[in-house]
Design an enzyme around this catalytic site. Structure first.
Site, short mmCIF file in Angstrom:
data_model
loop_
_atom_site.label_atom_id
_atom_site.label_comp_id
_atom_site.label_asym_id
_atom_site.label_seq_id
_atom_site.Cartn_x
_atom_site.Cartn_y
_atom_site.Cartn_z
N VAL A 157 58.10 -13.31 64.50
CA VAL A 157 56.90 -14.10 64.23
C VAL A 157 56.72 -14.17 62.71
O VAL A 157 56.83 -13.15 62.02
CB VAL A 157 55.67 -13.48 64.90
CG1 VAL A 157 54.40 -14.26 64.56
CG2 VAL A 157 55.87 -13.43 66.42
N MET A 210 56.37 -11.54 59.60
CA MET A 210 55.23 -10.61 59.61
C MET A 210 55.73 -9.19 59.61
O MET A 210 56.73 -8.86 60.27
CB MET A 210 54.38 -10.87 60.84
CG MET A 210 53.73 -12.22 60.75
SD MET A 210 52.17 -12.19 61.60
CE MET A 210 51.64 -13.86 61.25
N LEU A 224 48.89 -3.24 63.21
CA LEU A 224 49.35 -4.31 64.10
C LEU A 224 49.12 -5.70 63.52
O LEU A 224 48.15 -5.95 62.80
CB LEU A 224 48.63 -4.19 65.44
CG LEU A 224 48.86 -2.85 66.15
CD1 LEU A 224 48.02 -2.80 67.43
CD2 LEU A 224 50.34 -2.63 66.46
N HIS A 225 50.03 -6.61 63.86
CA HIS A 225 49.95 -8.01 63.44
C HIS A 225 50.44 -8.88 64.60
O HIS A 225 50.73 -8.36 65.69
CB HIS A 225 50.77 -8.23 62.16
CG HIS A 225 52.17 -7.68 62.24
ND1 HIS A 225 53.13 -8.22 63.06
CD2 HIS A 225 52.76 -6.63 61.60
CE1 HIS A 225 54.26 -7.54 62.90
NE2 HIS A 225 54.07 -6.56 62.04
N HIS A 253 53.58 -7.85 66.67
CA HIS A 253 53.35 -6.87 67.74
C HIS A 253 52.69 -7.53 68.95
O HIS A 253 53.05 -7.26 70.09
CB HIS A 253 52.44 -5.75 67.23
CG HIS A 253 52.99 -4.97 66.07
ND1 HIS A 253 52.44 -5.04 64.81
CD2 HIS A 253 54.02 -4.09 65.98
CE1 HIS A 253 53.11 -4.24 63.99
NE2 HIS A 253 54.07 -3.65 64.66
N GLN A 270 68.10 -2.28 64.64
CA GLN A 270 67.42 -1.33 65.52
C GLN A 270 67.71 -1.67 66.99
O GLN A 270 67.96 -0.78 67.81
CB GLN A 270 65.92 -1.39 65.24
CG GLN A 270 65.05 -0.63 66.20
CD GLN A 270 63.63 -0.52 65.68
OE1 GLN A 270 63.35 0.32 64.84
NE2 GLN A 270 62.74 -1.37 66.17
#
Ligand code: AMP
Length: 295
Positions: A173, A181, A30-31, A34, A150
Protein backbone atom coordinates in the site's frame (compact mmCIF):
# COMPACT_ATOMS: atom_id res chain seq x y z
CA UNK A 1 -12.09 -6.76 20.18
CA UNK A 2 -10.48 -8.86 22.87
CA UNK A 3 -6.99 -7.75 23.90
CA UNK A 4 -4.75 -10.28 25.68
CA UNK A 5 -1.25 -9.92 27.05
CA UNK A 6 -0.55 -13.24 28.73
CA UNK A 7 0.29 -16.43 26.84
CA UNK A 8 -2.17 -18.54 28.83
CA UNK A 9 -5.00 -16.06 28.13
CA UNK A 10 -4.06 -16.11 24.46
CA UNK A 11 -4.30 -19.90 24.24
CA UNK A 12 -7.74 -19.90 25.87
CA UNK A 13 -9.07 -17.04 23.74
CA UNK A 14 -7.68 -18.54 20.53
CA UNK A 15 -9.45 -21.85 21.10
CA UNK A 16 -12.75 -20.07 21.62
CA UNK A 17 -12.56 -18.49 18.15
CA UNK A 18 -14.68 -20.25 15.59
CA UNK A 19 -13.64 -21.67 12.23
CA UNK A 20 -10.71 -20.78 10.07
CA UNK A 21 -8.29 -18.35 11.74
CA UNK A 22 -6.14 -15.77 9.93
CA UNK A 23 -3.12 -14.21 11.66
CA UNK A 24 -1.66 -10.74 10.94
CA UNK A 25 1.59 -10.14 12.89
CA UNK A 26 2.69 -6.49 13.27
CA UNK A 27 5.07 -4.29 15.25
CA UNK A 28 2.35 -1.65 15.76
CA UNK A 29 2.50 2.01 14.63
CA UNK A 30 -0.29 0.93 12.33
CA UNK A 31 -1.04 2.39 8.90
CA UNK A 32 -3.13 1.55 5.86
CA UNK A 33 -0.69 -1.24 4.88
CA UNK A 34 -1.47 -3.12 8.08
CA UNK A 35 -5.19 -2.47 7.64
CA UNK A 36 -5.11 -3.99 4.16
CA UNK A 37 -3.66 -7.22 5.60
CA UNK A 38 -6.47 -7.33 8.17
CA UNK A 39 -9.05 -6.76 5.46
CA UNK A 40 -7.73 -9.58 3.32
CA UNK A 41 -7.55 -11.87 6.37
CA UNK A 42 -11.19 -11.08 7.20
CA UNK A 43 -12.31 -11.78 3.65
CA UNK A 44 -10.73 -15.25 3.73
CA UNK A 45 -11.32 -16.43 7.33
CA UNK A 46 -13.94 -16.76 10.05
CA UNK A 47 -11.78 -15.08 12.70
CA UNK A 48 -8.76 -12.74 12.64
CA UNK A 49 -6.01 -12.48 15.23
CA UNK A 50 -3.44 -9.68 15.12
CA UNK A 51 -0.32 -9.26 17.19
CA UNK A 52 1.54 -6.12 18.23
CA UNK A 53 5.10 -6.84 19.35
CA UNK A 54 8.26 -4.87 18.64
CA UNK A 55 10.52 -7.89 18.47
CA UNK A 56 13.92 -6.99 19.95
CA UNK A 57 15.78 -9.95 18.41
CA UNK A 58 15.29 -8.66 14.87
CA UNK A 59 16.99 -5.30 15.58
CA UNK A 60 20.76 -4.93 15.38
CA UNK A 61 22.67 -3.11 18.14
CA UNK A 62 22.93 0.06 16.01
CA UNK A 63 19.29 -0.02 14.88
CA UNK A 64 16.17 1.84 15.97
CA UNK A 65 14.66 -0.52 18.60
CA UNK A 66 14.62 2.11 21.34
CA UNK A 67 12.93 4.81 19.23
CA UNK A 68 10.69 2.58 17.09
CA UNK A 69 7.36 4.48 16.89
CA UNK A 70 4.56 3.23 19.16
CA UNK A 71 1.09 4.31 20.19
CA UNK A 72 -0.70 1.31 21.68
CA UNK A 73 -4.04 2.96 22.38
CA UNK A 74 -4.39 4.32 18.85
CA UNK A 75 -3.29 0.91 17.44
CA UNK A 76 -5.95 -0.86 19.51
CA UNK A 77 -8.56 1.64 18.26
CA UNK A 78 -7.56 0.87 14.69
CA UNK A 79 -7.86 -2.89 15.21
CA UNK A 80 -11.17 -2.47 17.06
CA UNK A 81 -12.60 -0.28 14.29
CA UNK A 82 -11.38 -2.81 11.72
CA UNK A 83 -13.32 -5.57 13.49
CA UNK A 84 -10.34 -7.71 14.55
CA UNK A 85 -11.45 -10.52 16.91
CA UNK A 86 -8.37 -10.87 19.10
CA UNK A 87 -5.20 -8.80 19.58
CA UNK A 88 -2.17 -10.36 21.28
CA UNK A 89 0.12 -7.76 22.88
CA UNK A 90 2.77 -9.66 24.82
CA UNK A 91 5.56 -8.05 26.77
CA UNK A 92 9.20 -8.82 25.99
CA UNK A 93 9.71 -11.02 29.03
CA UNK A 94 6.86 -13.39 28.28
CA UNK A 95 8.26 -13.92 24.77
CA UNK A 96 11.94 -14.04 25.78
CA UNK A 97 12.07 -14.94 29.47
CA UNK A 98 15.41 -14.98 31.28
CA UNK A 99 17.41 -17.99 30.07
CA UNK A 100 15.80 -18.01 26.62
CA UNK A 101 18.16 -19.73 24.14
CA UNK A 102 16.44 -21.06 21.01
CA UNK A 103 16.65 -19.30 17.64
CA UNK A 104 15.79 -20.23 14.06
CA UNK A 105 18.28 -19.69 11.26
CA UNK A 106 16.95 -19.91 7.71
CA UNK A 107 20.19 -20.18 5.78
CA UNK A 108 20.63 -19.15 2.12
CA UNK A 109 17.63 -16.87 1.54
CA UNK A 110 18.52 -14.81 4.64
CA UNK A 111 22.01 -13.97 3.38
CA UNK A 112 21.56 -11.39 0.60
CA UNK A 113 19.69 -8.07 0.33
CA UNK A 114 18.44 -7.06 3.81
CA UNK A 115 20.40 -9.89 5.40
CA UNK A 116 23.68 -8.48 4.11
CA UNK A 117 23.02 -5.11 5.80
CA UNK A 118 21.09 -6.26 8.89
CA UNK A 119 23.06 -9.01 10.57
CA UNK A 120 20.85 -11.35 12.56
CA UNK A 121 17.65 -9.65 11.36
CA UNK A 122 16.06 -12.71 9.78
CA UNK A 123 17.15 -14.94 12.65
CA UNK A 124 15.05 -12.69 14.88
CA UNK A 125 12.16 -12.57 12.38
CA UNK A 126 12.07 -16.35 11.87
CA UNK A 127 12.22 -16.94 15.62
CA UNK A 128 9.35 -14.61 16.53
CA UNK A 129 7.19 -15.76 13.62
CA UNK A 130 7.73 -19.43 14.55
CA UNK A 131 6.79 -18.64 18.14
CA UNK A 132 3.62 -16.81 17.03
CA UNK A 133 2.70 -19.73 14.76
CA UNK A 134 3.09 -22.14 17.68
CA UNK A 135 1.19 -19.93 20.11
CA UNK A 136 -1.68 -19.03 17.78
CA UNK A 137 -1.87 -21.98 15.38
CA UNK A 138 -3.48 -19.99 12.56
CA UNK A 139 -4.75 -21.59 9.35
CA UNK A 140 -3.18 -18.82 7.29
CA UNK A 141 -0.79 -15.97 8.07
CA UNK A 142 -0.70 -12.67 6.14
CA UNK A 143 2.44 -10.72 5.25
CA UNK A 144 3.10 -7.67 3.07
CA UNK A 145 4.97 -7.75 -0.23
CA UNK A 146 6.67 -4.60 1.09
CA UNK A 147 8.98 -6.97 3.01
CA UNK A 148 9.51 -9.39 0.13
CA UNK A 149 12.59 -11.14 1.53
CA UNK A 150 10.76 -11.69 4.81
CA UNK A 151 8.09 -13.58 2.86
CA UNK A 152 10.71 -15.77 1.20
CA UNK A 153 12.43 -16.50 4.53
CA UNK A 154 9.15 -17.35 6.29
CA UNK A 155 7.97 -19.56 3.43
CA UNK A 156 11.27 -21.46 3.54
CA UNK A 157 10.89 -21.92 7.30
CA UNK A 158 7.29 -23.11 6.96
CA UNK A 159 8.39 -25.71 4.39
CA UNK A 160 11.48 -26.81 6.28
CA UNK A 161 9.81 -27.09 9.69
CA UNK A 162 6.44 -28.43 8.44
CA UNK A 163 4.26 -25.70 9.93
CA UNK A 164 0.66 -26.69 9.03
CA UNK A 165 -0.49 -23.34 7.60
CA UNK A 166 -0.57 -21.21 4.46
CA UNK A 167 1.26 -17.95 3.84
CA UNK A 168 -0.61 -15.18 1.99
CA UNK A 169 1.08 -12.08 0.59
CA UNK A 170 -0.73 -8.74 0.25
CA UNK A 171 0.20 -5.95 -2.21
CA UNK A 172 2.20 -2.94 -1.01
CA UNK A 173 0.00 0.00 0.00
CA UNK A 174 1.45 3.36 -1.08
CA UNK A 175 1.06 7.06 -0.39
CA UNK A 176 -0.28 9.16 -3.29
CA UNK A 177 3.30 9.97 -4.43
CA UNK A 178 4.23 6.28 -4.49
CA UNK A 179 6.11 6.07 -1.18
CA UNK A 180 5.42 2.66 0.37
CA UNK A 181 3.64 3.07 3.70
CA UNK A 182 5.91 2.24 6.61
CA UNK A 183 5.98 2.95 10.33
CA UNK A 184 9.51 4.28 9.73
CA UNK A 185 8.24 7.04 7.41
CA UNK A 186 7.51 8.90 10.68
CA UNK A 187 11.28 9.53 10.99
CA UNK A 188 11.31 11.67 7.80
CA UNK A 189 11.53 15.46 8.07
CA UNK A 190 9.41 17.38 5.51
CA UNK A 191 12.11 17.75 2.83
CA UNK A 192 13.14 14.12 3.35
CA UNK A 193 9.55 12.97 3.02
CA UNK A 194 9.39 14.64 -0.40
CA UNK A 195 12.72 13.07 -1.41
CA UNK A 196 11.53 9.63 -0.26
CA UNK A 197 9.33 9.18 -3.33
CA UNK A 198 12.63 8.51 -5.14
CA UNK A 199 12.47 4.81 -4.19
CA UNK A 200 9.23 4.34 -6.07
CA UNK A 201 10.46 6.52 -8.95
CA UNK A 202 13.58 4.34 -9.29
CA UNK A 203 11.52 1.12 -9.31
CA UNK A 204 9.11 2.63 -11.84
CA UNK A 205 11.93 3.71 -14.14
CA UNK A 206 13.33 0.17 -14.23
CA UNK A 207 9.85 -1.31 -14.63
CA UNK A 208 9.08 0.90 -17.63
CA UNK A 209 12.40 0.02 -19.22
CA UNK A 210 11.49 -3.63 -18.69
CA UNK A 211 8.06 -3.09 -20.24
CA UNK A 212 9.84 -1.44 -23.15
CA UNK A 213 11.89 -4.61 -23.68
CA UNK A 214 14.96 -4.05 -21.49
CA UNK A 215 15.75 -7.48 -20.01
CA UNK A 216 19.38 -6.98 -18.99
CA UNK A 217 19.49 -7.04 -15.16
CA UNK A 218 22.69 -4.98 -15.11
CA UNK A 219 21.01 -2.25 -17.13
CA UNK A 220 17.92 -2.36 -14.89
CA UNK A 221 20.14 -1.91 -11.80
CA UNK A 222 21.88 1.00 -13.49
CA UNK A 223 18.57 2.70 -14.28
CA UNK A 224 17.54 2.48 -10.59
CA UNK A 225 20.96 3.76 -9.46
CA UNK A 226 20.76 6.75 -11.82
CA UNK A 227 17.37 7.83 -10.48
CA UNK A 228 18.52 7.42 -6.86
CA UNK A 229 21.76 9.28 -7.44
CA UNK A 230 19.88 12.31 -8.74
CA UNK A 231 18.29 12.72 -5.28
CA UNK A 232 20.90 14.36 -3.05
CA UNK A 233 19.22 13.30 0.24
CA UNK A 234 19.27 9.60 -0.71
CA UNK A 235 22.14 7.31 0.38
CA UNK A 236 21.86 3.99 -1.44
CA UNK A 237 22.58 0.72 0.39
CA UNK A 238 21.70 -1.71 -2.38
CA UNK A 239 19.85 -2.03 -5.63
CA UNK A 240 18.95 -5.52 -6.78
CA UNK A 241 17.37 -7.45 -9.63
CA UNK A 242 16.89 -11.00 -8.39
CA UNK A 243 15.00 -14.18 -9.17
CA UNK A 244 11.69 -13.70 -7.28
CA UNK A 245 11.56 -17.35 -6.21
CA UNK A 246 15.11 -17.83 -4.93
CA UNK A 247 16.28 -14.19 -4.46
CA UNK A 248 19.49 -15.04 -6.33
CA UNK A 249 20.85 -11.99 -8.13
CA UNK A 250 20.14 -12.24 -11.88
CA UNK A 251 23.13 -12.06 -14.20
CA UNK A 252 21.69 -13.16 -17.52
CA UNK A 253 18.87 -11.50 -19.40
CA UNK A 254 15.18 -12.22 -19.49
CA UNK A 255 14.56 -14.46 -16.50
CA UNK A 256 11.25 -13.99 -14.76
CA UNK A 257 9.58 -13.58 -12.43
CA UNK A 258 12.09 -11.01 -11.18
CA UNK A 259 12.16 -8.91 -8.02
CA UNK A 260 13.48 -5.34 -8.21
CA UNK A 261 14.39 -4.21 -4.71
CA UNK A 262 16.31 -1.44 -3.00
CA UNK A 263 17.31 -0.03 0.37
CA UNK A 264 18.03 3.67 0.80
CA UNK A 265 18.82 5.85 3.79
CA UNK A 266 17.20 9.28 3.90
CA UNK A 267 17.87 11.31 7.05
CA UNK A 268 17.34 9.01 10.04
CA UNK A 269 15.18 6.58 8.10
CA UNK A 270 16.26 3.41 6.36
CA UNK A 271 13.65 2.72 3.68
CA UNK A 272 13.08 -0.35 1.53
CA UNK A 273 10.80 -1.02 -1.42
CA UNK A 274 10.38 -3.52 -4.23
CA UNK A 275 8.42 -4.37 -7.34
CA UNK A 276 7.82 -7.66 -9.13
CA UNK A 277 8.24 -8.14 -12.86
CA UNK A 278 6.11 -8.70 -14.82
CA UNK A 279 4.10 -5.88 -13.24
CA UNK A 280 0.85 -7.89 -13.08
CA UNK A 281 2.43 -9.88 -10.22
CA UNK A 282 2.16 -6.83 -7.93
CA UNK A 283 -1.61 -7.16 -7.91
CA UNK A 284 -3.67 -9.15 -5.43
CA UNK A 285 -2.28 -12.64 -4.96
CA UNK A 286 0.53 -12.24 -7.49
CA UNK A 287 3.31 -12.13 -4.93
CA UNK A 288 1.81 -15.15 -3.18
CA UNK A 289 2.33 -17.18 -6.33
CA UNK A 290 6.01 -16.33 -6.82
CA UNK A 291 7.85 -15.03 -3.75
CA UNK A 292 9.76 -17.94 -2.25
CA UNK A 293 7.90 -20.56 -4.23
CA UNK A 294 9.83 -23.64 -5.21
CA UNK A 295 10.02 -23.88 -8.99
P1 AMP B 1 5.59 -4.25 10.51
O1 AMP B 1 4.63 -3.75 11.54
O2 AMP B 1 6.36 -3.18 9.82
O3 AMP B 1 6.44 -5.40 11.00
O4 AMP B 1 4.68 -4.88 9.37
C1 AMP B 1 3.71 -5.87 9.65
C2 AMP B 1 3.23 -6.47 8.36
O5 AMP B 1 2.68 -5.44 7.54
C3 AMP B 1 4.37 -7.11 7.55
O6 AMP B 1 3.90 -8.31 6.96
C4 AMP B 1 4.66 -6.06 6.52
O7 AMP B 1 5.20 -6.59 5.32
C5 AMP B 1 3.28 -5.49 6.27
N1 AMP B 1 3.38 -4.14 5.68
C6 AMP B 1 4.16 -3.12 6.12
N2 AMP B 1 4.03 -2.05 5.32
C7 AMP B 1 3.16 -2.41 4.34
C8 AMP B 1 2.62 -1.73 3.19
N3 AMP B 1 2.95 -0.49 2.88
N4 AMP B 1 1.76 -2.42 2.41
C9 AMP B 1 1.42 -3.71 2.71
N5 AMP B 1 1.88 -4.38 3.76
C10 AMP B 1 2.75 -3.74 4.58
Amino acid sequence: VQVVEAIEALRIARHQLPGRVGLVPTMGALHAGHRSLVKQAQAENDSVITTIFVNPTQFGPEEDLSNYPHDLSSDLDIFRDAGVDLVFVPDRFSIYPPGYQTYIEVEDVSQGLEGAYREGHFRGVATIVAKLFNLIQPDVAYFGQKDAQQVVVIRQMVRDLNFPLDIAVCPTVREPDGLAMSSRNAYLKPAERIAASVLHRALNAAASAYEGGQRNPKMLREIMHDVLQAESLARVEYVSVADAKTLRELEASSEEPALLSLAVRIGEARLIDNMLLPLSLNELGGATTVLGQVS
